[in-house]
Structures are given as C-alpha cells and as structure tokens.
Design a protein around this motif. Structure first.
Motif, PDB file in Angstrom:
ATOM      1  N   VAL A  39      20.330  52.205  48.876  1.00  0.00           N
ATOM      2  CA  VAL A  39      20.343  52.071  50.332  1.00  0.00           C
ATOM      3  C   VAL A  39      21.777  52.137  50.843  1.00  0.00           C
ATOM      4  O   VAL A  39      22.638  51.360  50.405  1.00  0.00           O
ATOM      5  CB  VAL A  39      19.701  50.737  50.767  1.00  0.00           C
ATOM      6  N   ALA A  40      22.036  53.043  51.768  1.00  0.00           N
ATOM      7  CA  ALA A  40      23.325  53.079  52.463  1.00  0.00           C
ATOM      8  C   ALA A  40      23.246  52.206  53.695  1.00  0.00           C
ATOM      9  O   ALA A  40      22.299  52.317  54.481  1.00  0.00           O
ATOM     10  CB  ALA A  40      23.670  54.508  52.860  1.00  0.00           C
ATOM     11  N   VAL A  41      24.206  51.324  53.858  1.00  0.00           N
ATOM     12  CA  VAL A  41      24.367  50.569  55.104  1.00  0.00           C
ATOM     13  C   VAL A  41      25.674  51.076  55.702  1.00  0.00           C
ATOM     14  O   VAL A  41      26.764  50.637  55.335  1.00  0.00           O
ATOM     15  CB  VAL A  41      24.391  49.048  54.862  1.00  0.00           C
ATOM     16  N   ASP A  42      25.549  52.035  56.593  1.00  0.00           N
ATOM     17  CA  ASP A  42      26.672  52.842  57.057  1.00  0.00           C
ATOM     18  C   ASP A  42      27.103  52.431  58.455  1.00  0.00           C
ATOM     19  O   ASP A  42      26.272  52.283  59.356  1.00  0.00           O
ATOM     20  CB  ASP A  42      26.232  54.320  57.063  1.00  0.00           C
ATOM     21  N   GLY A  43      28.398  52.259  58.625  1.00  0.00           N
ATOM     22  CA  GLY A  43      28.914  51.952  59.950  1.00  0.00           C
ATOM     23  C   GLY A  43      30.397  51.673  59.890  1.00  0.00           C
ATOM     24  O   GLY A  43      30.941  51.338  58.832  1.00  0.00           O
ATOM     25  N   PRO A  44      31.090  51.800  61.014  1.00  0.00           N
ATOM     26  CA  PRO A  44      32.521  51.502  61.051  1.00  0.00           C
ATOM     27  C   PRO A  44      32.750  50.019  60.805  1.00  0.00           C
ATOM     28  O   PRO A  44      31.836  49.196  60.960  1.00  0.00           O
ATOM     29  CB  PRO A  44      32.928  51.909  62.468  1.00  0.00           C
ATOM     30  N   LEU A 139      21.176  47.209  35.930  1.00  0.00           N
ATOM     31  CA  LEU A 139      20.291  46.804  37.011  1.00  0.00           C
ATOM     32  C   LEU A 139      18.922  46.420  36.468  1.00  0.00           C
ATOM     33  O   LEU A 139      18.322  47.176  35.700  1.00  0.00           O
ATOM     34  CB  LEU A 139      20.122  47.954  38.008  1.00  0.00           C
ATOM     35  N   PRO A 140      18.398  45.267  36.867  1.00  0.00           N
ATOM     36  CA  PRO A 140      17.017  44.950  36.520  1.00  0.00           C
ATOM     37  C   PRO A 140      16.074  45.967  37.153  1.00  0.00           C
ATOM     38  O   PRO A 140      16.403  46.564  38.190  1.00  0.00           O
ATOM     39  CB  PRO A 140      16.810  43.552  37.117  1.00  0.00           C
ATOM     40  N   PRO A 141      14.918  46.209  36.565  1.00  0.00           N
ATOM     41  CA  PRO A 141      13.970  47.158  37.150  1.00  0.00           C
ATOM     42  C   PRO A 141      13.644  46.798  38.605  1.00  0.00           C
ATOM     43  O   PRO A 141      13.471  45.636  38.949  1.00  0.00           O
ATOM     44  CB  PRO A 141      12.733  47.013  36.261  1.00  0.00           C
ATOM     45  N   GLY A 142      13.589  47.823  39.450  1.00  0.00           N
ATOM     46  CA  GLY A 142      13.216  47.615  40.842  1.00  0.00           C
ATOM     47  C   GLY A 142      14.313  47.073  41.723  1.00  0.00           C
ATOM     48  O   GLY A 142      14.035  46.585  42.825  1.00  0.00           O
ATOM     49  N   THR A 143      15.556  47.178  41.299  1.00  0.00           N
ATOM     50  CA  THR A 143      16.668  46.661  42.101  1.00  0.00           C
ATOM     51  C   THR A 143      16.831  47.435  43.405  1.00  0.00           C
ATOM     52  O   THR A 143      16.735  48.667  43.436  1.00  0.00           O
ATOM     53  CB  THR A 143      17.982  46.735  41.305  1.00  0.00           C
ATOM     54  N   VAL A 144      17.062  46.692  44.484  1.00  0.00           N
ATOM     55  CA  VAL A 144      17.481  47.303  45.749  1.00  0.00           C
ATOM     56  C   VAL A 144      19.011  47.268  45.760  1.00  0.00           C
ATOM     57  O   VAL A 144      19.614  46.190  45.810  1.00  0.00           O
ATOM     58  CB  VAL A 144      16.903  46.558  46.961  1.00  0.00           C
ATOM     59  N   LEU A 145      19.615  48.428  45.690  1.00  0.00           N
ATOM     60  CA  LEU A 145      21.068  48.555  45.621  1.00  0.00           C
ATOM     61  C   LEU A 145      21.601  48.910  46.993  1.00  0.00           C
ATOM     62  O   LEU A 145      21.314  49.991  47.525  1.00  0.00           O
ATOM     63  CB  LEU A 145      21.436  49.640  44.607  1.00  0.00           C
ATOM     64  N   LEU A 146      22.354  48.009  47.596  1.00  0.00           N
ATOM     65  CA  LEU A 146      22.895  48.195  48.935  1.00  0.00           C
ATOM     66  C   LEU A 146      24.361  48.593  48.836  1.00  0.00           C
ATOM     67  O   LEU A 146      25.178  47.853  48.278  1.00  0.00           O
ATOM     68  CB  LEU A 146      22.769  46.899  49.734  1.00  0.00           C
ATOM     69  N   VAL A 147      24.699  49.739  49.370  1.00  0.00           N
ATOM     70  CA  VAL A 147      26.089  50.209  49.401  1.00  0.00           C
ATOM     71  C   VAL A 147      26.518  50.244  50.859  1.00  0.00           C
ATOM     72  O   VAL A 147      25.961  50.987  51.665  1.00  0.00           O
ATOM     73  CB  VAL A 147      26.229  51.600  48.767  1.00  0.00           C
ATOM     74  N   SER A 148      27.502  49.430  51.210  1.00  0.00           N
ATOM     75  CA  SER A 148      27.922  49.320  52.606  1.00  0.00           C
ATOM     76  C   SER A 148      29.314  49.895  52.803  1.00  0.00           C
ATOM     77  O   SER A 148      30.167  49.845  51.912  1.00  0.00           O
ATOM     78  CB  SER A 148      27.907  47.851  53.048  1.00  0.00           C
ATOM     79  N   GLY A 149      29.522  50.449  53.990  1.00  0.00           N
ATOM     80  CA  GLY A 149      30.837  50.975  54.309  1.00  0.00           C
ATOM     81  C   GLY A 149      30.755  52.017  55.406  1.00  0.00           C
ATOM     82  O   GLY A 149      29.710  52.239  56.014  1.00  0.00           O
ATOM     83  N   ALA A 150      31.876  52.667  55.658  1.00  0.00           N
ATOM     84  CA  ALA A 150      31.986  53.653  56.731  1.00  0.00           C
ATOM     85  C   ALA A 150      31.916  55.066  56.178  1.00  0.00           C
ATOM     86  O   ALA A 150      32.305  55.320  55.031  1.00  0.00           O
ATOM     87  CB  ALA A 150      33.310  53.459  57.472  1.00  0.00           C
TER      88      ALA A 150
END
Length: 226
Positions: A39-44, A139-150
C-alpha cells in the motif's frame, strides 16, 4: 467529483476496513489476493502521510492482519546524487531523490507475487549519508505493507493499493515549512504530469487535518479498491 467530509478517527476506521477487505478477498478479475498487500500512502510532508500510515498499524493488527510501516524517506539516494544540482532544486527533488530501484528491489518485489517476503525496512540514513545497516525482516503471511512518503505514484512502483493525500495549492503552500517551500514546484509538477488524483484507489483531501474529506471521482468511485 464528490467530496465527503469525515472525521480523522472515522477516516482511519474506514480505510482500515477497506484494506482488510482487499487483503482478504478476491481481486476484481477473480484471482486470489496477493500474499502481502503493498500500500502506498502518498502525499507531501505537509499532508503527513507517515502519520496516517502509522495510525493504520494497530487497527490492521486488531483486524487480524500483520502490518508493517516503512518510510520512503529511508530509501533516499546518496547526497552526492540528490544535491548534484544544488540542495534546493525542485526538479532534482521530483525526479531523483527517492531510490525507486532500491525500494522496488528491497521491499516491493520481495513483498509481491512470487517474492521471498524478505524485506529491508530501510536502505539509507540521510542524516549520516550512509547505508542504514538495517536487518532484513521476513513478512508474516498476509502482511499489509504500508509505504509512506511523497511522489510515490506514477513511476511504475508496484503497489497493490494507492492512497493519495491531496491539498489545494494554497493549503499546501500555507502548511509547508518555510524552509521546504522550494519543493512546491515539484508538487505542482507532480499534480500536473502524474495527476495521482485521477487514478489513486483512495483520494483524501487534507487541507485541514482536523476536517479531512474522502474524494469520489466523477468517472468512478475512488472509494472502491481493486
């Protein structure tokens, strides 16, 4: 475009529910969901994408999913590359600050279909301008991986879900630290050339962090995830 006001707490709740649904259910083409959800959490920086990603961790875990938050700021290129054209060059910031190849190689591909699940939580320490020497994590199975940044979208990075935080140009200028206002042309260029609002799975307007809003596009509900 329809804008639905939502409280900050409710935003986290609804976004968590949507991510849990995507992680558990089949995709729109009927195939099984990936082993991990990228999951990308994208924003300035003014939109505080790191803060939102961090706020999702505990609710996701409470919902039965392992969750890990990584910061794109820990995957910058060396200072010699970032500052080749000066420390306040908006085009260099836009085009070359994030080590997209490293982020893909060390995180997104291993977390993707057929990947090893072995990811590196950080690659570069910008403060020391040296490799972070972080240890790999499986990563454990079924991990939600959040990558945040701009500036995470539009460069071909393989995210399964894209969350985009947007501010009006006036709000972005007002809420950006004065020392960082040199980056504003980069975000204007990003909005014009990439137009993440047009394709992100979730678009959130955060002109006022106390009163965010969920944006629904006219060509289809941004609230619907694949």
């Amino acid at each position: 475009m329809r804008v639905r006001p939502i409280s900050p707490d409710r935003l986290v709740t609804e976004l968590t529910e949507r991510l849990l649904t995507v992680a558990a259910g089949p995709t729109v083409d009927g195939s099984t969901p990936p082993a991990h959800l990228r999951v990308a959490v994208d924003g300035p920086p003014a939109a505080a994408p790191d803060r939102l990603a961090e706020a999702l961790i505990d609710p996701l875990r409470a919902g039965g999913r392992p969750a890990l938050h990584l910061r794109a700021g820990d995957f910058l290129r060396p200072a010699s590359v970032r500052f080749e054209f000066g420390r306040t060059n908006p085009d260099a910031y836009y085009e070359g600050w994030i080590d997209e190849a490293g982020l893909r190689r060390e995180v997104l591909d291993p977390a993707g279909p057929g990947g090893t699940g072995r990811v590196l939580p950080s690659l570069w320490d910008a403060r020391t301008d040296r490799a972070s020497r972080a240890a790999y994590q499986v990563l454990p199975p079924g991990t939600v991986l959040l990558v945040s940044g701009a500036l995470l979208l539009g460069g071909g990075l393989p995210f399964d879900v894209a969350v985009h935080l947007v501010l009006s140009p006036a709000a972005l200028a007002r809420r950006t630290d004065p020392a960082q206002r040199w980056t504003l042309p980069a975000f204007a260029r990003y909005a014009d050339e990439v137009a993440p609002q047009s394709f992100a799975d979730v678009v959130l307007r955060v002109d006022d962090p106390r009163h965010p809003a969920w944006v629904q596009r006219a060509d289809g509900p941004a609230e619907s995830l694949p």
